[in-house]
Design an enzyme around this catalytic site. Structure first.
Site, PDB file in Angstrom:
ATOM      1  CD  GLU A  75      -2.716  -0.972   2.610  1.00 29.87           C
ATOM      2  OE1 GLU A  75      -3.546  -0.052   2.701  1.00 29.87           O
ATOM      3  OE2 GLU A  75      -2.485  -1.785   3.519  1.00 29.87           O
ATOM      4  NE  ARG A 311       2.653 -10.128  12.044  1.00 33.25           N
ATOM      5  CZ  ARG A 311       3.142  -9.376  13.004  1.00 33.25           C
ATOM      6  NH1 ARG A 311       4.217  -8.643  12.775  1.00 33.25           N
ATOM      7  NH2 ARG A 311       2.574  -9.338  14.202  1.00 33.25           N
ATOM      8  CE  LYS A 321       2.650   1.105   6.183  1.00 39.28           C
ATOM      9  NZ  LYS A 321       1.677   0.973   5.069  1.00 39.28           N
TER      10      LYS A 321
END
Length: 630
Positions: A75, A311, A321
């Site tokens: 993204e 992950r 973020k």
């Protein structure tokens, strides 16, 4: 000889036991001899290929295809972090290993959060890691097709327009105190009515939150335990709807759950590899493609196959973020006091930007000097499974340290210099030496090292009072200077008004082997560079900063005041000019234009892209040895 007093049957048992033992020993010896004669396989010096074994190999065998096609779909709403390095390595590496292709696809379906700087940075990071996308695409390339397929979904009675609030949708999904799920009142509206309402959404009749297109999945089936099948949203109205590529054409935008699988199918992706947080999404991924006839049910012959790997999570760091943004931009928090009043607290930025070397964004790791190939080696060492890979920062640093040890030259850097004057070395006896950049390769590249009667040593290499357990310089003590044919013995020293040693006087010592050698730099003007050296440590004092109070700003109380230590008067030998001149000016694939070197007895450093005034800035990459405190 048997014991004369032992019974006859005991003697027989002992003899039988001894015979069996001898036979077993002979058999074992024969097997050992036979094994020694067998040819031994050649030892491999190459590391295991993560794509040819384990989880990734099983995924490949699960769906044999003529051409492997993968995608990396970030993204463009923020900077990539170290976890994305694994995603890039897995998707691009998997395709490359099986002679396939990998597409870089920007998932640009939320114009409210997307900026051009993120698109640019993501492309740079993929290139920095050494990968070239077969094609760069955008989810927005397919906006027209996605809208067409949304109408087709409605026509198949698999979609409906809902006007419920967010809270009402949550109640329908049973997500408030675990209540039973129930249908939206608009779920069974006529197909034509949903089409009309969907087109009204498209044409701007509704504001954000007033209407959304939902998939008609298994919301009312109380036996369906996967929330990804509880009538997910497919399209929503976006308030800040000006898109960087399509402008003001669209008032509505598709969700990830609707877009991702369809774009995979439209781009003929064979293996949709993602992290395990999307494991529950596999059922909705397949469901949507099947109802749109883009995938054969219970078969992988037609349509992409989604599979999930664990992950990468790095302990002791912040990868969110939103939380990194609080460190970069600062924040203002409001708290309610016991008396009912409200207090406002403004917290200033804790770092200089998203590329501050103390962070674990990829732009920060690159600026700190972490080589791209070392980062890929780190992913290779960890391997790929379907389990979460949670590691400590020291493991990354160890991998980087091993890589730098083999690949960077050595120079002399003095972080906190003290001047030594060798009184019996006349100035006209100043000289120069040809010294290899790598002492393990004496015939390799060399640089010229100058010396004179005045040199700098590091303050940590001198003590005002002698100590039998201290083998470096002290009054009356001798120490060697690396690469020079003589040692020096300290005689006197002087201090400034604050009691800080400013100069040491010494004499030359020859024919005596010192117990220790220290590094040094020629102190004459023009024979060294004055630089600013930055040493980096953890931003937070806590081992797990994600557990701090981020909501109320409590994280600021745990900031480490020594996360960045500056040495503004550091000096480095002139050999730095040689490295700078040899460095390519343009980054290559899997590389960059940074100058890296090992500062002898100190740490690994790189030259920062920016200067501080007229001075070069050095960033510490990693220490020479693992910090025991970590």
């Amino acid at each position: 000889m048997a014991d004369a007093g032992a019974p006859p049957e005991m003697s027989k048992r002992a003899a039988e036991k001894a015979r069996k033992k001898a036979e077993a020993a002979a058999k074992k010896a024969a097997q050992k001899s036979e094994a020694a004669l067998r040819p031994k396989p050649a030892a491999s010096s190459t590391p295991a290929n993560i794509f040819e074994e384990g989880w990734l190999k099983r995924v490949y065998n699960e769906k044999p295809v003529k051409e492997v096609r993968t995608r990396f779909p970030p993204e463009p709403n923020g900077y990539l972090h170290i976890g994305h390095a694994k995603a890039i390595a897995v998707n691009f590496g998997f395709a490359k290993n099986y002679d396939g292709i990998c597409i870089l696809r920007f998932d640009d379906t939320n114009p409210a959060k997307e900026e051009e700087k993120y698109f640019t940075s993501i492309k740079e990071m993929v290139s920095w890691l050494g990968f070239s996308p077969h094609q760069i695409t955008h989810s927005s390339d397919n906006f027209d097709k996605l809208y067409e397929l949304a109408e087709e979904m409605i026509k198949k009675d698999k979609g409906y327009v809902c006007h419920c609030t967010k809270e009402e949708v949550n109640r329908q999904r049973g997500e408030n105190k675990g209540g039973e799920r129930f249908a939206c009142s608009h779920r069974d509206r006529p197909i034509e009515e949903s089409l009309t309402e969907f087109r009204a959404m498209r044409d701007g009749k509704y504001k954000a939150g007033e209407a959304l297109l939902r998939m008609k999945q298994s919301l009312v089936d109380q036996n369906e335990g996967n929330p990804q099948m509880w009538d997910l949203a497919a399209y929503r109205v976006v308030e800040k709807n000006h898109h960087h590529r399509t402008g003001g054409k669209w008032k509505i935008y598709p969700t990830y759950d609707f877009t991702h699988c369809i774009c995979d199918a439209l781009e003929n992706i064979s293996h949709s590899l993602c992290t395990t947080e999307f494991q529950q999404s596999r059922i909705s991924y397949d469901w949507l493609l099947e109802i749109l006839d883009m995938k054969v049910p219970k078969s992988e012959e037609k349509g992409p196959m989604q599979r999930e790997y664990g992950r990468l999570n790095v302990e002791g760091t912040i990868l969110s973020k939103r939380r990194i943004a609080m460190l970069v931009e600062g924040c203002t928090v409001e708290t309610k006091n016991a008396d009912g009043t409200t207090s406002t607290k403004t917290i200033p930025p804790a770092v200089r930007g998203w590329d501050d070397p103390r962070l674990y964004t990829l732009v920060a790791l690159r600026r700190r000097g972490i080589p791209a190939q070392a980062l890929l080696s780190f992913v290779q060492e960890l391997g790929v499974t379907d389990a979460l890979t949670s590691i400590q920062t020291v493991r990354l640093e160890n991998t980087v340290r091993k890589y730098l040890e083999r690949n960077v030259p050595r120079l002399s850097l003095i972080l906190d210099p003290i001047r030594i004057v060798v009184e019996d070395l006349p100035e006209d006896q100043a000289g120069e030496l040809s010294v290899p950049f790598d002492p393990k390769k004496p015939e390799g590249d060399k640089r010229t090292v100058t010396y004179s009667s005045t040199v700098y040593i590091d303050r940590s290499d001198f003590r005002e009072e002698d100590d039998p357990n201290f083998f470096r310089l002290a009054p009356g003590k001798t120490v060697g200077l690396l690469n020079l044919p003589f040692a020096v013995r300290a005689t006197t020293f002087t201090k400034d008004a604050e009691g800080k040693v400013t100069e040491i006087r010494a004499t030359k010592v020859e024919g005596e082997k010192p117990k220790a050698y220290i590094h040094w730099v020629d102190a004459r003007p023009g024979f060294h560079h004055t630089v600013v050296a930055r040493e980096y440590n953890a931003i937070f004092k806590a081992e797990e900063p994600n557990g701090l109070d981020w909501k109320n700003g409590g994280y600021a109380d745990d900031l480490n005041p020594n996360s960045e230590v500056l040495h503004k008067g550091a000096v480095v030998e002139k050999g730095l000019d040689v490295l700078t001149a040899k460095q390519d000016t343009k980054p290559a694939g899997g590389s960059d234009a940074l100058v890296r070197f090992q500062a002898m007895r100190t740490a690994y450093f790189c030259i920062d892209p920016e200067r501080e005034g007229d001075n070069v800035v050095l960033n510490r990459i990693v220490t020479l040895k693992e910090d025991k405190d970590k």
